[in-house]
Write a protein that holds these residues in place. Structure first.
Motif, PDB file in Angstrom:
ATOM      1  N   SER A  58       1.550   5.062   5.773  1.00  0.00           N
ATOM      2  CA  SER A  58       2.686   5.577   6.529  1.00  0.00           C
ATOM      3  C   SER A  58       2.524   5.128   7.970  1.00  0.00           C
ATOM      4  O   SER A  58       1.430   4.740   8.396  1.00  0.00           O
ATOM      5  CB  SER A  58       2.747   7.109   6.455  1.00  0.00           C
ATOM      6  OG  SER A  58       1.589   7.687   7.025  1.00  0.00           O
ATOM      7  N   VAL A 111      -3.301   5.829   6.509  1.00  0.00           N
ATOM      8  CA  VAL A 111      -3.403   5.620   5.063  1.00  0.00           C
ATOM      9  C   VAL A 111      -4.168   6.787   4.453  1.00  0.00           C
ATOM     10  O   VAL A 111      -5.402   6.795   4.423  1.00  0.00           O
ATOM     11  CB  VAL A 111      -4.099   4.293   4.709  1.00  0.00           C
ATOM     12  CG1 VAL A 111      -4.091   4.088   3.195  1.00  0.00           C
ATOM     13  CG2 VAL A 111      -3.417   3.120   5.408  1.00  0.00           C
ATOM     14  N   GLY A 112      -3.438   7.790   3.979  1.00  0.00           N
ATOM     15  CA  GLY A 112      -4.063   8.957   3.366  1.00  0.00           C
ATOM     16  C   GLY A 112      -5.166   9.537   4.235  1.00  0.00           C
ATOM     17  O   GLY A 112      -5.006   9.719   5.442  1.00  0.00           O
ATOM     18  N   THR A 113      -6.308   9.822   3.593  1.00  0.00           N
ATOM     19  CA  THR A 113      -7.477  10.311   4.331  1.00  0.00           C
ATOM     20  C   THR A 113      -8.440   9.184   4.659  1.00  0.00           C
ATOM     21  O   THR A 113      -9.509   9.425   5.213  1.00  0.00           O
ATOM     22  CB  THR A 113      -8.223  11.370   3.492  1.00  0.00           C
ATOM     23  OG1 THR A 113      -8.652  10.773   2.256  1.00  0.00           O
ATOM     24  CG2 THR A 113      -7.323  12.549   3.187  1.00  0.00           C
ATOM     25  N   ASP A 129       0.847  -1.194   0.000  1.00  0.00           N
ATOM     26  CA  ASP A 129       0.000   0.000   0.000  1.00  0.00           C
ATOM     27  C   ASP A 129       0.881   1.241   0.000  1.00  0.00           C
ATOM     28  O   ASP A 129       1.464   1.607   1.016  1.00  0.00           O
ATOM     29  CB  ASP A 129      -0.932  -0.002   1.224  1.00  0.00           C
ATOM     30  CG  ASP A 129      -2.054   1.019   1.108  1.00  0.00           C
ATOM     31  OD1 ASP A 129      -1.803   2.121   0.588  1.00  0.00           O
ATOM     32  OD2 ASP A 129      -3.184   0.717   1.534  1.00  0.00           O
ATOM     33  N   LYS A 130       0.964   1.901  -1.142  1.00  0.00           N
ATOM     34  CA  LYS A 130       1.866   3.042  -1.304  1.00  0.00           C
ATOM     35  C   LYS A 130       1.396   4.287  -0.556  1.00  0.00           C
ATOM     36  O   LYS A 130       2.159   5.243  -0.380  1.00  0.00           O
ATOM     37  CB  LYS A 130       2.034   3.362  -2.789  1.00  0.00           C
ATOM     38  CG  LYS A 130       2.584   2.200  -3.616  1.00  0.00           C
ATOM     39  CD  LYS A 130       3.880   1.649  -3.038  1.00  0.00           C
ATOM     40  CE  LYS A 130       4.420   0.485  -3.855  1.00  0.00           C
ATOM     41  NZ  LYS A 130       5.636  -0.106  -3.247  1.00  0.00           N
ATOM     42  N   LEU A 131       0.145   4.315  -0.127  1.00  0.00           N
ATOM     43  CA  LEU A 131      -0.360   5.462   0.620  1.00  0.00           C
ATOM     44  C   LEU A 131      -0.134   5.329   2.122  1.00  0.00           C
ATOM     45  O   LEU A 131      -0.343   6.277   2.871  1.00  0.00           O
ATOM     46  CB  LEU A 131      -1.864   5.645   0.356  1.00  0.00           C
ATOM     47  CG  LEU A 131      -2.265   6.021  -1.072  1.00  0.00           C
ATOM     48  CD1 LEU A 131      -3.789   6.108  -1.177  1.00  0.00           C
ATOM     49  CD2 LEU A 131      -1.634   7.338  -1.472  1.00  0.00           C
TER      50      LEU A 131
END
Length: 215
Positions: free
Chosen positions: A166, A188-190, A162-164
């Protein structure tokens, strides 16, 4: 089912926040909301092979889903679950009646078998995986409404796929046996997770950023 050999399961723990402060009626409604959102989220990703259906260990104020799926697929279920839960909460004007849930993800060995209790067949589970997932949640602070934490082994798999995603390392959890458990705040992003606050962060700044030094 007969007793199975120990197998690796991804454990997804869900905990309803402030559950004990709700009335009995509202506790039931909260459980129904979580069940409904979680059930539909699983159905969206459920393989056709019924043998891969997750097991559920109920805890009243939440519970633990045991998946024989890839970590990233379990993460997709969690994303979908929060989307559905957020939509339901958006229709509730009174803040006290919203259903808020925090989550933890871990992976380890579990044994699953059937036993007879009071004349009925029940599904039984044992393994450190469930206990350690509970320990991850036990260290989560009250300031967050929808925090997601995970162990390092799960995080390694997620970060590859999953590149989004962190992650920030939080303070380790020490169990009653004196064993320390590495905890990561997952974002994960928003779509999923919260930003951690200073007092929950790991004490060594160089270890807070993934991948960080591994033990």
């Amino acid at each position: 089912m007969a007793e199975l050999a120990p197998a690796g399961y991804v454990i997804l723990g869900l905990d309803i926040i402030k559950y004990s402060q709700k009335s009995l009626r509202d506790q039931k409604l909260a459980q129904e909301t979580v069940d409904r959102c979680f059930n539909w989220a699983i159905k969206e990703k459920q393989p056709e092979d019924d043998a891969q259906a997750p097991h559920w260990v109920d805890a009243g104020d939440g519970g633990y889903a045991l998946f024989r799926w890839a970590e990233v697929d379990v993460l997709e279920v969690l994303k979908d679950f929060y989307k559905r839960l957020n939509r339901e909460n958006a229709n509730i004007t009174e803040e006290n009646y919203k259903v808020l849930v925090r989550a933890a993800i871990h992976k380890d060995q579990v044994i699953v078998w059937d036993a007879e209790i009071a004349g009925r067949q029940v599904r039984k589970f044992t393994g450190h995986a469930i206990n350690n997932c509970a320990r991850l949640m036990s260290g989560m602070i009250k300031e967050h409404d929808a925090q997601v934490v995970c162990s390092r082994s799960v995080l390694d798999a997620i970060m590859v796929m999953d590149k989004l995603a962190s992650a920030t390392r939080l303070k380790d959890i020490k169990d009653k046996h004196g064993i320390e458990h590495e905890v990561w705040n997952l974002h994960v992003g928003t779509l999923l997770g919260v930003k951690p606050i200073k007092r929950e962060l790991h004490g060594e700044p160089t270890m807070r950023v993934y991948p960080g030094p591994s033990r």
